[in-house]
Design a protein around this motif. Structure first.
Motif, PDB file in Angstrom:
ATOM      1  N   ASN A 123       0.823  -1.200   0.000  1.00  0.00           N
ATOM      2  CA  ASN A 123       0.000   0.000   0.000  1.00  0.00           C
ATOM      3  C   ASN A 123       0.866   1.263   0.000  1.00  0.00           C
ATOM      4  O   ASN A 123       0.611   2.201  -0.756  1.00  0.00           O
ATOM      5  N   ASN A 127       1.058   3.826  -3.126  1.00  0.00           N
ATOM      6  CA  ASN A 127       0.719   5.242  -2.934  1.00  0.00           C
ATOM      7  C   ASN A 127       1.879   6.136  -3.367  1.00  0.00           C
ATOM      8  O   ASN A 127       1.671   7.149  -4.034  1.00  0.00           O
ATOM      9  N   TYR A 131       1.115   8.884  -6.146  1.00  0.00           N
ATOM     10  CA  TYR A 131       1.036  10.296  -5.806  1.00  0.00           C
ATOM     11  C   TYR A 131       2.343  11.038  -6.115  1.00  0.00           C
ATOM     12  O   TYR A 131       2.649  12.058  -5.498  1.00  0.00           O
ATOM     13  N   ASP A 156       9.067   9.417  -1.026  1.00  0.00           N
ATOM     14  CA  ASP A 156       8.843   9.772  -2.434  1.00  0.00           C
ATOM     15  C   ASP A 156       9.116  11.249  -2.665  1.00  0.00           C
ATOM     16  O   ASP A 156       9.210  12.036  -1.714  1.00  0.00           O
ATOM     17  N   ILE A 161       1.920  16.292   1.213  1.00  0.00           N
ATOM     18  CA  ILE A 161       0.612  16.319   1.887  1.00  0.00           C
ATOM     19  C   ILE A 161       0.483  17.649   2.629  1.00  0.00           C
ATOM     20  O   ILE A 161       1.413  18.051   3.346  1.00  0.00           O
ATOM     21  N   MET A 169      -4.320  11.401   8.127  1.00  0.00           N
ATOM     22  CA  MET A 169      -3.873  10.443   7.101  1.00  0.00           C
ATOM     23  C   MET A 169      -4.282   8.998   7.371  1.00  0.00           C
ATOM     24  O   MET A 169      -4.503   8.231   6.446  1.00  0.00           O
ATOM     25  N   PHE A 174     -10.303   8.819   4.588  1.00  0.00           N
ATOM     26  CA  PHE A 174      -9.730  10.151   4.366  1.00  0.00           C
ATOM     27  C   PHE A 174      -8.898  10.187   3.082  1.00  0.00           C
ATOM     28  O   PHE A 174      -8.064   9.319   2.845  1.00  0.00           O
ATOM     29  N   ARG A 175      -9.145  11.199   2.253  1.00  0.00           N
ATOM     30  CA  ARG A 175      -8.324  11.433   1.060  1.00  0.00           C
ATOM     31  C   ARG A 175      -8.075  12.932   0.948  1.00  0.00           C
ATOM     32  O   ARG A 175      -8.959  13.727   1.251  1.00  0.00           O
ATOM     33  N   VAL A 176      -6.877  13.294   0.519  1.00  0.00           N
ATOM     34  CA  VAL A 176      -6.600  14.712   0.290  1.00  0.00           C
ATOM     35  C   VAL A 176      -7.333  15.105  -0.987  1.00  0.00           C
ATOM     36  O   VAL A 176      -7.430  14.301  -1.922  1.00  0.00           O
ATOM     37  N   GLU A 181      -5.799  12.781  -6.713  1.00  0.00           N
ATOM     38  CA  GLU A 181      -6.913  12.066  -6.081  1.00  0.00           C
ATOM     39  C   GLU A 181      -8.190  12.169  -6.923  1.00  0.00           C
ATOM     40  O   GLU A 181      -8.950  11.212  -7.020  1.00  0.00           O
ATOM     41  N   GLY A 186      -9.143   5.747  -5.678  1.00  0.00           N
ATOM     42  CA  GLY A 186      -8.801   5.215  -4.363  1.00  0.00           C
ATOM     43  C   GLY A 186     -10.001   5.237  -3.424  1.00  0.00           C
ATOM     44  O   GLY A 186     -11.010   5.897  -3.697  1.00  0.00           O
ATOM     45  N   THR A 187      -9.861   4.522  -2.306  1.00  0.00           N
ATOM     46  CA  THR A 187     -10.974   4.424  -1.380  1.00  0.00           C
ATOM     47  C   THR A 187     -10.710   5.178  -0.075  1.00  0.00           C
ATOM     48  O   THR A 187     -11.629   5.423   0.706  1.00  0.00           O
ATOM     49  N   GLY A 188      -9.437   5.496   0.181  1.00  0.00           N
ATOM     50  CA  GLY A 188      -9.096   6.131   1.444  1.00  0.00           C
ATOM     51  C   GLY A 188      -9.133   5.141   2.601  1.00  0.00           C
ATOM     52  O   GLY A 188      -9.202   5.539   3.765  1.00  0.00           O
ATOM     53  N   GLY A 190      -6.823   2.350   2.571  1.00  0.00           N
ATOM     54  CA  GLY A 190      -5.516   1.675   2.619  1.00  0.00           C
ATOM     55  C   GLY A 190      -4.683   2.038   3.834  1.00  0.00           C
ATOM     56  O   GLY A 190      -4.179   1.159   4.534  1.00  0.00           O
ATOM     57  N   LEU A 191      -4.550   3.335   4.111  1.00  0.00           N
ATOM     58  CA  LEU A 191      -3.686   3.748   5.225  1.00  0.00           C
ATOM     59  C   LEU A 191      -4.324   3.434   6.576  1.00  0.00           C
ATOM     60  O   LEU A 191      -3.629   3.141   7.546  1.00  0.00           O
ATOM     61  N   PHE A 217       6.720   7.805   4.614  1.00  0.00           N
ATOM     62  CA  PHE A 217       5.916   6.985   5.526  1.00  0.00           C
ATOM     63  C   PHE A 217       6.877   5.995   6.184  1.00  0.00           C
ATOM     64  O   PHE A 217       7.661   5.347   5.478  1.00  0.00           O
TER      65      PHE A 217
HETATM   66  P1  ADP Z   1      -6.271   5.760  -1.412  1.00  0.00           P
HETATM   67  O1  ADP Z   1      -4.876   5.876  -1.966  1.00  0.00           O
HETATM   68  O2  ADP Z   1      -7.014   4.562  -1.858  1.00  0.00           O
HETATM   69  O3  ADP Z   1      -7.069   7.032  -1.563  1.00  0.00           O
HETATM   70  P2  ADP Z   1      -5.028   5.550   1.205  1.00  0.00           P
HETATM   71  O4  ADP Z   1      -5.657   5.329   2.533  1.00  0.00           O
HETATM   72  O5  ADP Z   1      -3.941   4.619   0.810  1.00  0.00           O
HETATM   73  O6  ADP Z   1      -6.212   5.552   0.169  1.00  0.00           O
HETATM   74  O7  ADP Z   1      -4.478   7.026   1.176  1.00  0.00           O
HETATM   75  C1  ADP Z   1      -5.309   8.087   1.661  1.00  0.00           C
HETATM   76  C2  ADP Z   1      -4.927   9.407   1.034  1.00  0.00           C
HETATM   77  O8  ADP Z   1      -3.658   9.840   1.515  1.00  0.00           O
HETATM   78  C3  ADP Z   1      -4.782   9.386  -0.491  1.00  0.00           C
HETATM   79  O9  ADP Z   1      -6.031   9.551  -1.128  1.00  0.00           O
HETATM   80  C4  ADP Z   1      -3.879  10.585  -0.719  1.00  0.00           C
HETATM   81  O10 ADP Z   1      -4.647  11.778  -0.671  1.00  0.00           O
HETATM   82  C5  ADP Z   1      -2.974  10.585   0.524  1.00  0.00           C
HETATM   83  N1  ADP Z   1      -1.657   9.918   0.288  1.00  0.00           N
HETATM   84  C6  ADP Z   1      -1.344   8.634   0.589  1.00  0.00           C
HETATM   85  N2  ADP Z   1      -0.061   8.383   0.282  1.00  0.00           N
HETATM   86  C7  ADP Z   1       0.450   9.527  -0.228  1.00  0.00           C
HETATM   87  C8  ADP Z   1       1.748   9.927  -0.736  1.00  0.00           C
HETATM   88  N3  ADP Z   1       2.765   9.070  -0.761  1.00  0.00           N
HETATM   89  N4  ADP Z   1       1.892  11.199  -1.181  1.00  0.00           N
HETATM   90  C9  ADP Z   1       0.865  12.079  -1.126  1.00  0.00           C
HETATM   91  N5  ADP Z   1      -0.380  11.783  -0.656  1.00  0.00           N
HETATM   92  C10 ADP Z   1      -0.578  10.521  -0.210  1.00  0.00           C
END
Ligand code: ADP
Length: 244
Positions: A123, A127, A131, A156, A161, A169, A174-176, A181, A186-188, A190-191, A217
């Motif tokens: 994951n 990501n 991203y 990366d 963010i 996060m 949650f998604r930015v 995005e 994505g589903t938000g 994974g993290l 991360f």
């Molecule tokens: P998804 O990728 O399916 O939306 P995640 O839970 O993996 O869900 O990630 C949540 C959000 O965190 C992403 O939608 C993105 O906005 C942000 N994000 C995750 N990883 C990164 C990254 N490496 N760089 C920038 N933003 C990230």
């Protein structure tokens, strides 16, 4: 409800995907470009639905407390190696270099569930690639001998963010609201799932990021010499068996 719904939906979605794949193989040569693209899009959408169902099932198990780990002595360097090999083609497609030097590390084995923890690493790497529009993704390891933990960093050079988003996060859904995005499905989840899995292993996960520059991360896992975690787990297993 979520768990039952996800279970019930999984079978028909898998069937749809199977038929789309069969159609692609059997009729592929007779279809024109547009028709082939319809099938491709259907196939991608069905895979996204399957991933969503799997994620919902994981969340539901985590929340019910039935998400169990099968921890064993795990060669972490080998798992990172495999992960890098899997994501190399996707990174190349994005024009991104993945930097990882397995020979640089003499890391003890970790006490982890290889399948579950692989999901966390996949994951984070996926990501990091998704991203990031240009540059590189670097994976490094660190053995903290005082805490007996192995720390993995996935760095990366991507979009980064926003500061106010950092505390959210690892929250569910949650998604930015960034440009990448908007265009991705994505589903938000994974993290959120990653954090739960790391914490079930008695590790921690965190993120540091600078907008426009990139993110790191990091998560920790106990080594097999981490007596506290290993003996705690053995006690739980003994209790479970004793209770039967
Ligand atoms: P998804 O990728 O399916 O939306 P995640 O839970 O993996 O869900 O990630 C949540 C959000 O965190 C992403 O939608 C993105 O906005 C942000 N994000 C995750 N990883 C990164 C990254 N490496 N760089 C920038 N933003 C990230």
């Amino acid at each position: 409800f979520v768990s039952t719904a996800a279970h019930e939906l999984r079978t028909p979605i898998t069937t749809i995907r199977g038929y789309l794949r069969a159609l692609k193989e059997d009729a592929g040569s007779k279809l024109n470009e547009d028709e082939m693209q319809y099938i491709e899009r259907g196939d991608i959408a069905s895979l996204q639905l399957i991933t969503l169902m799997e994620n919902l099932l994981s969340v539901s198990r985590i929340e019910k407390g039935t998400y169990t780990l099968n921890r064993t002595e795990t060669d972490w360097v080998k798992i990172v190696d495999e992960c890098v090999r899997t994501f190399q083609p996707q990174a190349e497609q994005h024009g991104i270099t993945v930097l990882w030097d397995s020979r640089a590390y003499d890391i003890p084995k970790v006490y982890a569930d290889p399948l579950r923890i692989n999901e966390v690493l996949n994951n984070l790497v996926s990501n990091a690639i998704n991203y990031t529009t240009k540059g590189k993704v670097t994976i490094t390891l660190e053995h903290d001998t005082t805490t007996n933990m192995v720390v993995t960093h996935v760095t990366d050079t991507g979009q980064g963010i926003p500061k106010d988003a950092l505390p959210n996060m690892f929250k569910k859904f949650f998604r930015v609201a960034g440009a990448i995005e908007q265009g991705s499905k994505g589903t938000g989840l994974g993290l959120y799932i990653a954090r739960q899995i790391v914490e079930l292993h008695r590790g921690t996960i965190n993120v540091e990021s600078t907008l426009g520059k990139g993110s790191t991360f990091s998560f920790s896992l106990p080594t097999v010499d981490n007596k506290q975690v290993v003996s705690e787990d053995h006690k739980i297993i003994l209790n479970e068996h004793g209770g039967k």
